[in-house]
Design a protein around this motif. Sequence first.
Motif, PDB file in Angstrom:
ATOM      1  N   PRO A  31      23.901  11.719  18.892  1.00 35.64           N
ATOM      2  CA  PRO A  31      24.052  12.581  17.713  1.00 35.64           C
ATOM      3  C   PRO A  31      23.360  12.041  16.464  1.00 35.64           C
ATOM      4  O   PRO A  31      22.876  12.822  15.649  1.00 35.64           O
ATOM      5  CB  PRO A  31      25.572  12.636  17.507  1.00 35.64           C
ATOM      6  N   ALA A  32      23.282  10.710  16.310  1.00 35.10           N
ATOM      7  CA  ALA A  32      22.660  10.155  15.109  1.00 35.10           C
ATOM      8  C   ALA A  32      21.154  10.412  15.089  1.00 35.10           C
ATOM      9  O   ALA A  32      20.516  10.276  14.043  1.00 35.10           O
ATOM     10  CB  ALA A  32      22.938   8.657  15.013  1.00 35.10           C
ATOM     11  N   PHE A  33      20.595  10.765  16.248  1.00 31.14           N
ATOM     12  CA  PHE A  33      19.149  10.975  16.334  1.00 31.14           C
ATOM     13  C   PHE A  33      18.812  12.374  16.878  1.00 31.14           C
ATOM     14  O   PHE A  33      17.783  12.578  17.513  1.00 31.14           O
ATOM     15  CB  PHE A  33      18.503   9.864  17.175  1.00 31.14           C
ATOM     16  N   MET A  34      19.719  13.314  16.609  1.00 27.63           N
ATOM     17  CA  MET A  34      19.491  14.713  16.961  1.00 27.63           C
ATOM     18  C   MET A  34      19.710  15.544  15.700  1.00 27.63           C
ATOM     19  O   MET A  34      20.650  15.286  14.952  1.00 27.63           O
ATOM     20  CB  MET A  34      20.464  15.173  18.049  1.00 27.63           C
ATOM     21  N   GLY A  55      20.092  19.537  14.269  1.00 25.41           N
ATOM     22  CA  GLY A  55      20.293  20.920  14.678  1.00 25.41           C
ATOM     23  C   GLY A  55      19.059  21.745  14.363  1.00 25.41           C
ATOM     24  O   GLY A  55      18.381  21.516  13.362  1.00 25.41           O
ATOM     25  N   ASN A  56      18.737  22.664  15.231  1.00 30.56           N
ATOM     26  CA  ASN A  56      17.606  23.562  15.016  1.00 30.56           C
ATOM     27  C   ASN A  56      18.096  24.773  14.215  1.00 30.56           C
ATOM     28  O   ASN A  56      18.901  25.558  14.712  1.00 30.56           O
ATOM     29  CB  ASN A  56      17.062  23.988  16.381  1.00 30.56           C
ATOM     30  N   PRO A  57      17.618  24.919  12.959  1.00 31.13           N
ATOM     31  CA  PRO A  57      18.108  26.031  12.143  1.00 31.13           C
ATOM     32  C   PRO A  57      17.829  27.386  12.782  1.00 31.13           C
ATOM     33  O   PRO A  57      18.534  28.357  12.519  1.00 31.13           O
ATOM     34  CB  PRO A  57      17.326  25.884  10.831  1.00 31.13           C
ATOM     35  N   ALA A  58      16.794  27.409  13.650  1.00 28.24           N
ATOM     36  CA  ALA A  58      16.456  28.673  14.305  1.00 28.24           C
ATOM     37  C   ALA A  58      17.348  28.942  15.517  1.00 28.24           C
ATOM     38  O   ALA A  58      17.232  29.984  16.156  1.00 28.24           O
ATOM     39  CB  ALA A  58      14.990  28.652  14.725  1.00 28.24           C
ATOM     40  N   ASP A  59      18.201  28.006  15.847  1.00 30.27           N
ATOM     41  CA  ASP A  59      19.064  28.163  17.021  1.00 30.27           C
ATOM     42  C   ASP A  59      20.494  27.751  16.665  1.00 30.27           C
ATOM     43  O   ASP A  59      20.992  26.719  17.124  1.00 30.27           O
ATOM     44  CB  ASP A  59      18.525  27.305  18.176  1.00 30.27           C
ATOM     45  N   PRO A  60      21.164  28.546  15.838  1.00 33.06           N
ATOM     46  CA  PRO A  60      22.512  28.168  15.390  1.00 33.06           C
ATOM     47  C   PRO A  60      23.516  28.062  16.535  1.00 33.06           C
ATOM     48  O   PRO A  60      24.461  27.273  16.448  1.00 33.06           O
ATOM     49  CB  PRO A  60      22.894  29.294  14.417  1.00 33.06           C
ATOM     50  N   GLU A  61      23.292  28.806  17.611  1.00 31.10           N
ATOM     51  CA  GLU A  61      24.226  28.727  18.731  1.00 31.10           C
ATOM     52  C   GLU A  61      24.180  27.335  19.372  1.00 31.10           C
ATOM     53  O   GLU A  61      25.217  26.743  19.694  1.00 31.10           O
ATOM     54  CB  GLU A  61      23.901  29.795  19.768  1.00 31.10           C
ATOM     55  N   ALA A  62      22.956  26.800  19.535  1.00 30.32           N
ATOM     56  CA  ALA A  62      22.824  25.452  20.103  1.00 30.32           C
ATOM     57  C   ALA A  62      23.423  24.421  19.153  1.00 30.32           C
ATOM     58  O   ALA A  62      24.111  23.483  19.580  1.00 30.32           O
ATOM     59  CB  ALA A  62      21.359  25.131  20.378  1.00 30.32           C
ATOM     60  N   ALA A  63      23.155  24.574  17.859  1.00 28.97           N
ATOM     61  CA  ALA A  63      23.708  23.634  16.874  1.00 28.97           C
ATOM     62  C   ALA A  63      25.229  23.656  16.898  1.00 28.97           C
ATOM     63  O   ALA A  63      25.887  22.607  16.820  1.00 28.97           O
ATOM     64  CB  ALA A  63      23.177  23.974  15.482  1.00 28.97           C
ATOM     65  N   ALA A  64      25.807  24.843  17.058  1.00 29.09           N
ATOM     66  CA  ALA A  64      27.272  24.964  17.096  1.00 29.09           C
ATOM     67  C   ALA A  64      27.833  24.323  18.369  1.00 29.09           C
ATOM     68  O   ALA A  64      28.867  23.644  18.332  1.00 29.09           O
ATOM     69  CB  ALA A  64      27.672  26.432  17.010  1.00 29.09           C
ATOM     70  N   LEU A  89      26.502  21.876  20.035  1.00 35.17           N
ATOM     71  CA  LEU A  89      26.396  20.423  19.872  1.00 35.17           C
ATOM     72  C   LEU A  89      27.519  19.906  18.976  1.00 35.17           C
ATOM     73  O   LEU A  89      28.168  18.896  19.292  1.00 35.17           O
ATOM     74  CB  LEU A  89      25.027  20.073  19.282  1.00 35.17           C
ATOM     75  N   ALA A  90      27.774  20.614  17.882  1.00 34.09           N
ATOM     76  CA  ALA A  90      28.837  20.195  16.958  1.00 34.09           C
ATOM     77  C   ALA A  90      30.197  20.211  17.654  1.00 34.09           C
ATOM     78  O   ALA A  90      31.031  19.312  17.459  1.00 34.09           O
ATOM     79  CB  ALA A  90      28.847  21.101  15.733  1.00 34.09           C
ATOM     80  N   THR A  91      30.423  21.226  18.494  1.00 30.45           N
ATOM     81  CA  THR A  91      31.694  21.311  19.239  1.00 30.45           C
ATOM     82  C   THR A  91      31.834  20.114  20.175  1.00 30.45           C
ATOM     83  O   THR A  91      32.907  19.495  20.267  1.00 30.45           O
ATOM     84  CB  THR A  91      31.732  22.623  20.052  1.00 30.45           C
ATOM     85  N   LEU A  92      30.740  19.773  20.873  1.00 31.40           N
ATOM     86  CA  LEU A  92      30.791  18.640  21.804  1.00 31.40           C
ATOM     87  C   LEU A  92      31.029  17.331  21.045  1.00 31.40           C
ATOM     88  O   LEU A  92      31.847  16.501  21.467  1.00 31.40           O
ATOM     89  CB  LEU A  92      29.488  18.559  22.608  1.00 31.40           C
ATOM     90  N   VAL A  93      30.332  17.162  19.926  1.00 33.22           N
ATOM     91  CA  VAL A  93      30.465  15.917  19.163  1.00 33.22           C
ATOM     92  C   VAL A  93      31.920  15.742  18.709  1.00 33.22           C
ATOM     93  O   VAL A  93      32.495  14.648  18.826  1.00 33.22           O
ATOM     94  CB  VAL A  93      29.493  15.916  17.951  1.00 33.22           C
ATOM     95  N   GLU A  94      32.522  16.805  18.240  1.00 32.17           N
ATOM     96  CA  GLU A  94      33.911  16.705  17.790  1.00 32.17           C
ATOM     97  C   GLU A  94      34.849  16.418  18.973  1.00 32.17           C
ATOM     98  O   GLU A  94      35.753  15.596  18.873  1.00 32.17           O
ATOM     99  CB  GLU A  94      34.324  17.997  17.091  1.00 32.17           C
TER     100      GLU A  94
END
Length: 315
Positions: A227-230, A232-241, A243-248
Amino acid sequence: MAHDVARLLLSPPHSAALRELASRAVAETTGDRLHRLALLGQELPIGLRRALVDFRLTGGAGLVIGGLPLHDADLGASPPVATETPRHDELARADAMLLLVASFLGYPVSQAGVDGGRLVRDISPAPGHEATQLGSSSSAELMWHTEDAFHPLRPDWVCLLCLRNPDRTATSLAPIDDVPLDDRTRAVLFEPRFLIRPDSSNSADWQPHPVPVLTGDRQRPFVRIDPAFMTGNPADPEAAAALATLVEAVGGRLRDVPLAPGEILLIDNFRSVHGRRPFTARYDGRDRWLRTVCATADLRRSEGLRTGRAIGVLP
Ligand SMILES: [Fe+2]
């Protein structure tokens, strides 16, 4: 499914046998060292070999092997910086024990872009690195990650040998099986929609391309994440979300493994993520000090990309 970190405490006779084997490994200087270590690994005590085969086959959260015979007074000072070769016989013996275990589990390898491709590396705090995301950090939590997550040929296992740990600073560990995920998040994480850069210890020149975070069995996946070196792609909010869910979710499943001197922690780098809790460095020669080596299950996949055991990046 909750996984515990398995533990194996070597009996005094097995501990002595391991030290004897390591001494033989240090004394024999002809031919290829890693070839010799792989052969000597076949003479490890049977209880240890069984535990290593079991761990290799079942991919548990991690395995701690305790009772390694180390003589602290002969190890020398905890290093302020990484060093090229063992400085004392006792350290050479400690490295041999680590490499014997790693060579039985798989094949020791390194990253060409990290520490000049050094095979066995020091993990100890360095002045000026306290708040970084390097292994030599201290006051900052080392964010949990997959080792060499960006690399298609990242290692299967991370092997950590504890030489000193005066404050019992914990390595953190979370098996991905333990992390609860809803079906939609899981499905997105299986898609190639994530960019992973090399971590700051790696000098590799690498342009990331989209990869999945989860692969393999849908219900028992492999993971690659840092996560420290990833970003989020602003064009892909679903992927960013996702990833955020997994990180939490991973953050809620981390467990602490405070290693003691003479313990090896083996981490399945495909099924678990790992990090390190913060601590205060002393810089008095007695700091937390681990020696680490990575191992791969398949040396052939990196054929042509390696110099010795140091794996470069794909062209
Ligand atoms: Fe790591």
